[in-house]
Motif scaffolding. Structure first.
Motif, PDB file in Angstrom:
ATOM      1  N   ARG A 196       2.042   4.717  -5.727  1.00 53.48           N
ATOM      2  CA  ARG A 196       1.213   4.414  -6.897  1.00 53.48           C
ATOM      3  C   ARG A 196       0.399   3.129  -6.709  1.00 53.48           C
ATOM      4  NH1 ARG A 196       4.592   4.802 -12.342  1.00 53.48           N
ATOM      5  NH2 ARG A 196       2.451   4.742 -13.155  1.00 53.48           N
ATOM      6  N   GLU A 246      -3.114  -1.555  -8.221  1.00 54.41           N
ATOM      7  CA  GLU A 246      -4.315  -2.335  -7.913  1.00 54.41           C
ATOM      8  C   GLU A 246      -5.269  -2.367  -9.108  1.00 54.41           C
ATOM      9  OE1 GLU A 246      -4.234  -0.959  -3.211  1.00 54.41           O
ATOM     10  OE2 GLU A 246      -5.862  -0.292  -4.532  1.00 54.41           O
ATOM     11  N   ALA A 247      -5.425  -1.217  -9.770  1.00 56.29           N
ATOM     12  CA  ALA A 247      -6.336  -1.145 -10.918  1.00 56.29           C
ATOM     13  C   ALA A 247      -5.898  -2.085 -12.029  1.00 56.29           C
ATOM     14  CB  ALA A 247      -6.406   0.291 -11.438  1.00 56.29           C
ATOM     15  N   ARG A 267      -7.146  -5.640   3.215  1.00 54.92           N
ATOM     16  CA  ARG A 267      -6.860  -4.481   2.348  1.00 54.92           C
ATOM     17  C   ARG A 267      -7.933  -4.299   1.271  1.00 54.92           C
ATOM     18  NH1 ARG A 267      -1.166  -3.987  -1.068  1.00 54.92           N
ATOM     19  NH2 ARG A 267      -1.805  -2.349  -2.537  1.00 54.92           N
ATOM     20  N   ILE A 298      -8.797  -3.348  -2.417  1.00 55.60           N
ATOM     21  CA  ILE A 298      -8.114  -3.370  -3.704  1.00 55.60           C
ATOM     22  C   ILE A 298      -8.969  -2.635  -4.729  1.00 55.60           C
ATOM     23  CG2 ILE A 298      -7.267  -4.836  -5.578  1.00 55.60           C
ATOM     24  CD1 ILE A 298      -5.527  -4.978  -3.141  1.00 55.60           C
ATOM     25  N   ASP A 299      -8.438  -1.533  -5.223  1.00 56.43           N
ATOM     26  CA  ASP A 299      -9.175  -0.722  -6.209  1.00 56.43           C
ATOM     27  C   ASP A 299     -10.551  -0.361  -5.663  1.00 56.43           C
ATOM     28  OD1 ASP A 299      -9.075   0.615  -8.681  1.00 56.43           O
ATOM     29  OD2 ASP A 299     -10.248  -0.948  -9.664  1.00 56.43           O
ATOM     30  N   GLY A 300     -10.604  -0.107  -4.344  1.00 52.25           N
ATOM     31  CA  GLY A 300     -11.846   0.283  -3.688  1.00 52.25           C
ATOM     32  C   GLY A 300     -12.778  -0.863  -3.368  1.00 52.25           C
ATOM     33  N   GLU A 318       0.852  -1.186   0.000  1.00 53.47           N
ATOM     34  CA  GLU A 318       0.000   0.000   0.000  1.00 53.47           C
ATOM     35  C   GLU A 318       0.890   1.238   0.000  1.00 53.47           C
ATOM     36  OE1 GLU A 318      -3.809  -0.356   2.364  1.00 53.47           O
ATOM     37  OE2 GLU A 318      -2.601  -1.877   3.391  1.00 53.47           O
ATOM     38  N   ASN A 319       0.301   2.390  -0.312  1.00 54.47           N
ATOM     39  CA  ASN A 319       1.070   3.624  -0.288  1.00 54.47           C
ATOM     40  C   ASN A 319       1.667   3.838   1.098  1.00 54.47           C
ATOM     41  OD1 ASN A 319       0.485   4.220  -2.952  1.00 54.47           O
ATOM     42  ND2 ASN A 319      -1.244   5.539  -2.460  1.00 54.47           N
ATOM     43  N   HIS A 368      -2.690   2.608  -6.007  1.00 48.56           N
ATOM     44  CA  HIS A 368      -4.011   2.558  -6.650  1.00 48.56           C
ATOM     45  C   HIS A 368      -3.892   2.199  -8.127  1.00 48.56           C
ATOM     46  CE1 HIS A 368      -5.599   3.938  -2.924  1.00 48.56           C
ATOM     47  NE2 HIS A 368      -5.123   5.174  -3.033  1.00 48.56           N
ATOM     48  N   GLU A 369      -2.865   2.696  -8.785  1.00 48.81           N
ATOM     49  CA  GLU A 369      -2.647   2.340 -10.196  1.00 48.81           C
ATOM     50  C   GLU A 369      -2.299   0.857 -10.325  1.00 48.81           C
ATOM     51  OE1 GLU A 369      -0.162   5.308 -12.492  1.00 48.81           O
ATOM     52  OE2 GLU A 369       0.032   6.114 -10.465  1.00 48.81           O
TER      53      GLU A 369
END
Length: 332
Positions: free
Chosen positions: A141, A146-147, A323, A325-327, A130-131, A143-144
């Motif tokens: 990065r 995870e996406a 956690r 992941i991508d919300g 995670e960040n 979130h990028e």
């Protein structure tokens, strides 16, 4: 064997600005799904069936040519540990690292394609941290990353790699059962032991995923690798193709512990497979002195290696991760 004295990379340039992607195969020489998938995508690019509209793609089908020529995991050591430039290279993998690291430093995204020795062969993704602004693996990065992870295809995601390695190194350094004679042993007690292709790329500003595509001999593994490359190209908008679907039903595990083999007589009580469920206190194996090794809590065994060299990883322990992941929350 002059081909072992070079590293082949193939670079495709779109004519419009965009992200830089690198795709690696055969970081471990006997893992052939990556080279097969990469060569398939390159044929599509070469024929015009797939058109690179923007950005850049670097393909390295065989990242460790010595290991690949031997059809073994390693050439002289594991390329995916202690990955860094070396002013005084000691072995073949050091020399490869001197060529590979500058390439990784220039990338926005890395997809590293692997396969596994042990069953079950269900594909899974190794995700970064995670960040955070910590000393071990600072990252901004997530979130990028995870996406991209939820668009590669597989439903199983594993995190916690480098943190678990760092703890493993601490235990290894304090372990009286290991010898410091061999260079491999020296490397396994180096604080940088856990740094491989993905960790090196993240440390230089990129996002990076390892995809374990299945068992080495699984005929579906090259297809998993191929779809992941195509999905990555689509997600990054490098080509005008249909965006990949988002995997909303996924399993997320976190590595929490690595347990080393201390002695050649250390043995598992059964043939374990990665992702076998463990109950708290369940006996996993016995040490040479007769002591038992048990699960610290309910969880899963990963990467069991009954033939591990003493002083190296015997197996990993993982638990379900909370956690997002991508919300999204992982399914249970």
């Amino acid at each position: 064997m002059t081909h072992l004295h070079m590293l082949k990379s193939y670079v495709y340039h779109g004519l419009t600005a965009g992200p830089k992607l690198v795709v690696l195969g055969a970081v471990h020489g006997n893992e052939v799904c990556g080279p097969m998938a990469i060569e398939r995508v390159m044929r599509e690019l070469d024929s015009g069936e797939l058109v690179l509209q923007r950005g850049q793609i670097t393909f390295i089908p065989v990242t460790n040519p010595l290991a690949h020529a031997k059809n073994e995991r390693n050439g002289e050591r594991n390329l995916n540990r202690n990955l860094r430039p070396n002013a005084l290279p000691h072995d073949f993998e050091d020399r490869i690292a001197n060529m590979l690291c500058p390439i990784l430093e220039q990338q926005d995204v890395l997809l590293d394609l692997h396969s596994t020795t042990n069953p079950p062969g269900e594909p899974f993704i190794m995700l970064g941290p995670e960040n955070n602004e910590g000393d071990l693996s600072p990252f901004s990065r997530a979130h990028e990353e995870e996406a991209l992870a939820v668009r590669l295809g597989p439903k199983r995601i594993v995190e916690g790699w480098l943190e678990t390695y760092a703890d493993g190194v601490k235990h290894r350094l304090a372990n009286p059962n290991i010898s410091a004679n061999a260079r491999a042993q020296m490397l396994s007690t180096d604080p940088s032991y856990g740094v491989g292709t993905t960790e090196y790329t993240r440390a230089h500003g990129g996002i990076a995923l390892t995809l374990e595509c299945g068992q080495h001999s699984d005929p579906q593994a090259p297809e998993v690798a191929y779809q992941a490359i195509r999905n990555t190209i689509a997600h990054l908008h490098l080509a005008d193709v249909t965006p990949p679907p988002v995997q909303t039903e996924f399993e997320l595990l976190k590595l929490t512990q690595v347990i080393d083999r201390n002695d050649p007589a250390d043995a598992f009580v059964k043939t374990w497979a990665s992702f076998d469920h463990l109950n708290a206190g369940e006996v996993i194996g016995h040490r040479a002195d007769g002591s038992v090794v048990t699960a610290p809590s309910a969880g899963y065994i990963l990467f069991p290696n009954p033939a591990a060299n003493p002083g190296n990883e015997w197996f990993y322990f993982a638990q379900a991760s909370e956690r997002l992941i991508d919300g999204m929350i992982a399914s249970r």
